[in-house]
Design a protein around this motif. Structure first.
Motif, PDB file in Angstrom:
ATOM      1  N   MET A 136     -28.253  -4.060-101.928  1.00 36.45           N
ATOM      2  CA  MET A 136     -28.184  -4.992-100.829  1.00 36.45           C
ATOM      3  C   MET A 136     -29.121  -4.530 -99.714  1.00 36.45           C
ATOM      4  O   MET A 136     -29.854  -5.332 -99.146  1.00 36.45           O
ATOM      5  N   PHE A 137     -29.097  -3.257 -99.417  1.00 40.18           N
ATOM      6  CA  PHE A 137     -29.939  -2.732 -98.350  1.00 40.18           C
ATOM      7  C   PHE A 137     -31.411  -2.949 -98.671  1.00 40.18           C
ATOM      8  O   PHE A 137     -32.177  -3.402 -97.823  1.00 40.18           O
ATOM      9  N   LEU A 138     -31.804  -2.635 -99.901  1.00 43.81           N
ATOM     10  CA  LEU A 138     -33.208  -2.776-100.299  1.00 43.81           C
ATOM     11  C   LEU A 138     -33.642  -4.239-100.319  1.00 43.81           C
ATOM     12  O   LEU A 138     -34.816  -4.537-100.132  1.00 43.81           O
ATOM     13  N   TYR A 139     -32.719  -5.144-100.536  1.00 47.17           N
ATOM     14  CA  TYR A 139     -33.031  -6.568-100.558  1.00 47.17           C
ATOM     15  C   TYR A 139     -33.170  -7.131 -99.142  1.00 47.17           C
ATOM     16  O   TYR A 139     -34.068  -7.916 -98.857  1.00 47.17           O
ATOM     17  N   GLU A 140     -32.275  -6.744 -98.250  1.00 43.52           N
ATOM     18  CA  GLU A 140     -32.237  -7.330 -96.904  1.00 43.52           C
ATOM     19  C   GLU A 140     -33.186  -6.664 -95.922  1.00 43.52           C
ATOM     20  O   GLU A 140     -33.678  -7.314 -95.005  1.00 43.52           O
ATOM     21  N   ALA A 188     -23.814   1.745 -93.073  1.00 39.88           N
ATOM     22  CA  ALA A 188     -23.314   3.118 -93.126  1.00 39.88           C
ATOM     23  C   ALA A 188     -21.790   3.154 -93.056  1.00 39.88           C
ATOM     24  O   ALA A 188     -21.148   3.921 -93.788  1.00 39.88           O
ATOM     25  N   MET A 189     -21.201   2.326 -92.195  1.00 41.75           N
ATOM     26  CA  MET A 189     -19.737   2.283 -92.109  1.00 41.75           C
ATOM     27  C   MET A 189     -19.130   1.778 -93.410  1.00 41.75           C
ATOM     28  O   MET A 189     -18.093   2.282 -93.858  1.00 41.75           O
ATOM     29  N   GLY A 190     -19.761   0.796 -94.032  1.00 44.98           N
ATOM     30  CA  GLY A 190     -19.270   0.291 -95.314  1.00 44.98           C
ATOM     31  C   GLY A 190     -19.343   1.348 -96.402  1.00 44.98           C
ATOM     32  O   GLY A 190     -18.409   1.501 -97.196  1.00 44.98           O
ATOM     33  N   CYS A 191     -20.429   2.105 -96.423  1.00 40.25           N
ATOM     34  CA  CYS A 191     -20.566   3.184 -97.410  1.00 40.25           C
ATOM     35  C   CYS A 191     -19.522   4.268 -97.169  1.00 40.25           C
ATOM     36  O   CYS A 191     -18.923   4.786 -98.119  1.00 40.25           O
ATOM     37  N   LEU A 192     -19.301   4.604 -95.913  1.00 43.37           N
ATOM     38  CA  LEU A 192     -18.298   5.624 -95.579  1.00 43.37           C
ATOM     39  C   LEU A 192     -16.898   5.179 -96.010  1.00 43.37           C
ATOM     40  O   LEU A 192     -16.140   5.963 -96.603  1.00 43.37           O
ATOM     41  N   LEU A 193     -16.559   3.932 -95.746  1.00 44.64           N
ATOM     42  CA  LEU A 193     -15.246   3.431 -96.173  1.00 44.64           C
ATOM     43  C   LEU A 193     -15.118   3.426 -97.693  1.00 44.64           C
ATOM     44  O   LEU A 193     -14.059   3.758 -98.231  1.00 44.64           O
ATOM     45  N   ALA A 251     -28.097  -2.471 -85.954  1.00 41.85           N
ATOM     46  CA  ALA A 251     -26.773  -2.995 -86.297  1.00 41.85           C
ATOM     47  C   ALA A 251     -26.601  -3.047 -87.808  1.00 41.85           C
ATOM     48  O   ALA A 251     -25.531  -2.699 -88.330  1.00 41.85           O
ATOM     49  N   PHE A 252     -27.636  -3.447 -88.522  1.00 43.82           N
ATOM     50  CA  PHE A 252     -27.584  -3.509 -89.976  1.00 43.82           C
ATOM     51  C   PHE A 252     -27.356  -2.120 -90.570  1.00 43.82           C
ATOM     52  O   PHE A 252     -26.524  -1.937 -91.465  1.00 43.82           O
ATOM     53  N   VAL A 253     -28.078  -1.130 -90.049  1.00 47.58           N
ATOM     54  CA  VAL A 253     -27.922   0.249 -90.533  1.00 47.58           C
ATOM     55  C   VAL A 253     -26.514   0.761 -90.228  1.00 47.58           C
ATOM     56  O   VAL A 253     -25.866   1.377 -91.085  1.00 47.58           O
ATOM     57  N   ALA A 254     -26.014   0.499 -89.025  1.00 50.27           N
ATOM     58  CA  ALA A 254     -24.681   0.976 -88.641  1.00 50.27           C
ATOM     59  C   ALA A 254     -23.597   0.344 -89.513  1.00 50.27           C
ATOM     60  O   ALA A 254     -22.697   1.046 -90.007  1.00 50.27           O
TER      61      ALA A 254
END
Length: 60
Positions: free
Chosen positions: A1-5, A25-30, A19-22
């Protein structure tokens, strides 16, 4: 998703990129926390515990 967006966000839009990075990162951490601690309560339950007293006050 990151590489696409990521390429779709203009270079000028620095706040949007941060904001996208934050959020990513929060989604990955969860996701990592859920893998290591599957018995952990969900974020929905956290919000419910925080706002339940406020809801009781507003019902009266």
């Amino acid at each position: 998703m990151f590489l696409y967006e990521w390429p779709k966000i203009d270079r000028i839009q620095k706040k949007e990129k941060m904001a996208f990075v934050a959020l990513t990162a929060m989604g990955c951490l969860l996701a990592i926390l859920v893998i290591y601690y599957p018995e952990m309560s969900s974020p929905t339950q956290w919000v419910e515990r925080i706002y339940r007293p406020l809801g009781k006050l507003l019902e009266q």
